[in-house]
Design an enzyme around this catalytic site. Structure first.
Site, PDB file in Angstrom:
ATOM      1  N   SER A 159     -83.387  43.641  21.877  1.00 54.63           N
ATOM      2  CA  SER A 159     -84.780  43.380  22.190  1.00 54.63           C
ATOM      3  C   SER A 159     -85.392  42.519  21.101  1.00 54.63           C
ATOM      4  CB  SER A 159     -85.536  44.696  22.363  1.00 54.63           C
ATOM      5  OG  SER A 159     -86.837  44.467  22.844  1.00 54.63           O
ATOM      6  N   TYR A 179     -91.911  36.573  27.827  1.00 49.55           N
ATOM      7  CA  TYR A 179     -90.863  37.169  26.988  1.00 49.55           C
ATOM      8  C   TYR A 179     -91.364  38.449  26.331  1.00 49.55           C
ATOM      9  CZ  TYR A 179     -87.332  37.575  23.287  1.00 49.55           C
ATOM     10  OH  TYR A 179     -86.337  38.020  22.457  1.00 49.55           O
ATOM     11  N   LYS A 183     -89.831  42.284  26.983  1.00 51.98           N
ATOM     12  CA  LYS A 183     -89.168  42.951  25.862  1.00 51.98           C
ATOM     13  C   LYS A 183     -89.994  44.119  25.353  1.00 51.98           C
ATOM     14  CE  LYS A 183     -85.444  40.517  25.280  1.00 51.98           C
ATOM     15  NZ  LYS A 183     -84.117  41.077  25.480  1.00 51.98           N
TER      16      LYS A 183
END
Length: 220
Positions: A159, A179, A183
């Site tokens: 991650s 993103y 994550k």
């Protein structure tokens, strides 16, 4: 640092960045894994040249064509690995493949980018876990080790600190909304060295935690 004793490892997103760095350092280990399955979407393409060069020198490195967002591709990759393993299990699955769009601020990100990022960064690891779970269970059954560990059988999802909701204000120099949400910086070499020092110490107590490259917990 402690040595990772996994005999078989599969990594997604292996043609560049952390994925490629992990492949290199695993191959260079004093006792490298018996098999390293390095996957990416286009192992024959120009962006995978370095990966192909490594495979030509290391017979224990197997390249796989794999798109983690495509269920058919994931299932086919699992079949290939199962055949190659010839009855043995898979010790370690590292879900590393991810889409990162640095220009995806809240003002400009669109639905297509959000969906594409979620399919790869969030749904992809789930598909991978489902497809390779039988091989991971087989490795666990074959092992004589107590408890859970990366040398026995484990799934590691790579991650980012950008996934921490609590730390959003401190890491918002680049919004990268898609993103960051999926994550929910270091050099590649430093990151990989840190990751490989953390993997051998993981156990049941770390299940579900978000750790940084030094093994320290990051708040969700």
């Amino acid at each position: 640092m402690g040595a990772l004793r996994a005999r078989t490892v599969l990594l997604s997103g292996s043609n560049r960045g952390i994925g490629l760095g992990l492949v290199k350092q695993l191959l260079a280990a004093p006792k490298p894994p018996l098999w390293i399955f390095a996957s990416c979407r286009d192992p024959e393409g120009p962006r995978a040249q370095e990966l192909r060069d490594l495979a030509s020198k290391h017979p224990n490195l197997v390249l796989l064509k794999l798109d983690v967002a495509n269920p058919v591709s994931v299932t086919e990759a699992a079949r290939i690995v199962e055949r190659k393993m010839n009855g043995s299990g898979l010790n370690l699955l590292i879900n590393n493949a991810a889409i990162y769009t640095p220009t995806a601020s809240l003002a400009v990100v669109d639905a297509e980018d959000m969906m594409r990022t979620y399919e790869t960064n969030t749904v992809g690891p789930m598909l991978m876990a489902q497809a390779f779970l039988p091989l991971l269970k087989k490795a666990a059954q074959e092992s004589t080790e107590k408890g859970l560990s990366c040398s026995k059988a484990a799934i590691i999802n790579i991650s980012s600190v950008m996934g921490s909701i609590e730390r959003t204000p401190a890491t918002f120099l680049k919004p990268v909304i898609s993103y960051r949400c999926s994550k929910a910086d270091l050099t590649v070499e430093t990151s990989v060295q840190g990751l490989l020092s953390v993997l051998p110490i993981l156990s049941e107590k770390h299940n579900g935690t978000l750790l940084n490259w030094e093994g320290k917990a990051i708040p969700w």
